[in-house]
Motif scaffolding. Structure first.
Motif, PDB file in Angstrom:
ATOM      1  N   TYR A 157       0.788  -1.113   0.081  1.00 57.84           N
ATOM      2  CA  TYR A 157       0.060  -0.108  -0.001  1.00 57.84           C
ATOM      3  C   TYR A 157       0.890   1.142   0.027  1.00 57.84           C
ATOM      4  CZ  TYR A 157      -3.620  -3.401   1.083  1.00 57.84           C
ATOM      5  OH  TYR A 157      -4.391  -4.498   1.119  1.00 57.84           O
TER       6      TYR A 157
ATOM      7  N   ALA B  16      -0.292   4.516   1.387  1.00 55.59           N
ATOM      8  CA  ALA B  16      -0.641   4.758   2.590  1.00 55.59           C
ATOM      9  C   ALA B  16       0.075   5.768   3.390  1.00 55.59           C
ATOM     10  CB  ALA B  16      -1.005   3.542   3.546  1.00 55.59           C
TER      11      ALA B  16
ATOM     12  N   GLY C 238      -6.706   0.482   3.972  1.00 52.45           N
ATOM     13  CA  GLY C 238      -6.255  -0.208   2.709  1.00 52.45           C
ATOM     14  C   GLY C 238      -6.544  -1.821   2.810  1.00 52.45           C
TER      15      GLY C 238
END
Length: 470
Positions: A207, A210, A219
């Motif tokens: 991710y 993020a 996520g």
């Protein structure tokens, strides 16, 4: 021997995350199955055919590999176990595919590790072939999943409750083997530095957009919400949704006593170890949320402002049931020909499922038959179905291509339990033809190339329970 270029990022993490060791060699490795498509994506097509049994059986470690067993913990049927880990698996390493995707290469059934908990670290042929077939079927259905690369017979017997069984090793490919339980083990130990390291690693690997632990949680929750809705849309029951079997990547992982339903029932359980129905078909959304709450609890341990983080995590977890419902509605609406559903479509979908449950209608075949006009034949109470169908036809009248939407959402063939068991029985006897037959048909599940495989089991073919391979 030519091997792929390994790029082992997990092995570069602190040694508290794993134990380094090689797989345990086997007596007489023999290649049973090899996934050419997957081998290309991993670069393992470079392993010469004459070396594949040795490499994927664990007898020869490829150059550049960094074999290790991963550490993790987990809630098993709701009870926390502070240390689990790879008890019968070795992560050989990671490769970067021609598509730019990083993938783990793992041998499952490769011998004992420090995390084996008195087990032998081996797998028998049945669960290896079950995971091979089902994981590849899931991929063909478009569901995020680990993949099967190879299956190798070991030439050794292993002992289970049934007695002596032929041993085998599965080579499994995954975006990673990071689990909710990987975070839990360090949170439980109070090792915030390791937890921070793991969180940063998971963000980089899965991710990258993020901004921190709570964004990572957001996520993972979104990925898991879509995953469980996708499972349910094909009648799949994971069977062991423990937190150590919940992948951060959003892939389906650890195919143990999994199953696809024949006759629909929301309370359906196949796993022989799920005595209370915790992981029943209809309870999977609740468990997905519960598992993500455990991830949230683990991630919070590293936060400096815990009060604010608790508020944010609570908001994320409380939003997840709505995410699952929205994803579920979209997938089931497509199964009845609706391309753009709204909440008012829920009663139409739920009423059909209620009729199916009452009459024991076959899950896969009923939805598939909606597209060809023969769904009525799946029901005992045909008057009730006719009344539902009148409402349904009125709803899809304005849809531009309901037939195409249904055909794309409803597989014609799934890996039915009785066919899996028949395949395993044949393979144990040395006949791999049923395995090959299933693999061919399941590679194109939305096309009916082998009509016999679409039939539900006869009464004497019903498989009432599925079993874990440990």
């Amino acid at each position: 021997m030519t091997t792929p270029a390994f790029d082992n990022s997990y092995a570069a993490l602190p040694d508290t995350f794993y134990t380094r060791l090689d797989p345990t060699p086997v007596k007489a490795p023999r290649l049973l199955a090899f996934n050419d498509d997957m081998s290309y994506l991993t670069g393992l097509d470079r392993v010469p055919p004459e070396d594949r049994a040795a490499v994927f059986g664990g007898n020869r470690v490829p150059d550049g590999a960094a074999p290790l067993a991963q550490l993790y913990a987990g809630h098993q049927f709701g009870t926390y176990n502070p240390q689990l880990g790879d008890g019968r698996a070795i992560l050989l390493g990671e490769v970067l595919g021609p598509d730019g995707i990083r993938r783990d290469i793992q041998l499952k059934g490769s011998g004992p590790t420090p995390y084996s908990r008195m087990g032998d670290g081996r797998a028998w042929l049945g669960p290896v072939l079950r995971e091979y077939v089902v994981s590849e079927a899931m991929h063909a259905l478009g569901i995020p999943t680990t993949r099967a690369l190879a299956a190798v017979a070991t030439g050794e017997d292993i002992w289970r409750e049934q007695g002596a069984l032929p041993g085998a090793v599965l080579t499994r490919v995954a975006r990673s083997h990071l689990r909710v339980g990987t975070f839990q083990v360090f949170a439980h130990r109070g090792d915030t530095e390791a937890l921070k390291t793991l969180t940063d690693y998971a963000i980089r690997r899965h991710y990258p957009d993020a901004s921190g632990p709570m964004d990572l949680l957001r996520g993972v929750c979104a990925a898991q919400a879509d995953l469980v809705a996708h499972w349910m849309s094909v009648g799949f029951i994971h069977g062991v949704m423990n937190t150590d079997n919940a992948a951060i990547s959003g892939e389906t992982i650890d195919y143990g006593p999994c199953a696809f339903m024949d006759a629909f029932h929301a309370g359906r359980v196949f796993s022989s170890i799920d005595q209370q129905g915790r992981y029943a078909y209809g309870n999977q959304p609740n468990i997905a949320v519960w598992n993500m709450a455990q991830l949230a609890t683990a991630l919070l341990q590293q936060m400096s402002d815990k009060d604010a983080a608790v508020d944010e995590a609570t908001e994320v977890i409380h939003a997840m049931p709505g995410q699952i419902e929205e994803a579920w509605r979209g997938r089931f609406a497509a199964k009845i020909g609706i391309s753009a559903p709204d909440p008012s479509d829920m009663p139409l979908i739920e009423d059909l499922l209620a009729l199916m449950q009452k009459d024991g209608a076959d899950f896969t075949n009923t939805f598939r038959a909606l597209g060809d006009g023969t769904a009525r034949d799946q029901f005992l109470d045909r008057d009730a179905f006719d009344a539902w169908a009148e409402r349904w036809r009125a709803r899809i009248a304005a849809e531009p291509e309901p037939q195409a939407v249904m055909n794309a959402a409803n597989p014609a063939v799934i890996p039915r339990n009785h066919r899996i068991e028949q395949m395993i029985e044949a393979a144990v006897a040395g006949d791999m033809a049923p395995f090959e037959r299933l693999m061919t048909a399941l590679a194109t599940p939305y096309k009916l190339t082998d009509p016999d495989l679409a039939h539900p089991p006869t009464e004497d073919e019903i498989v009432p329970a599925t079993f874990c391979g440990t």
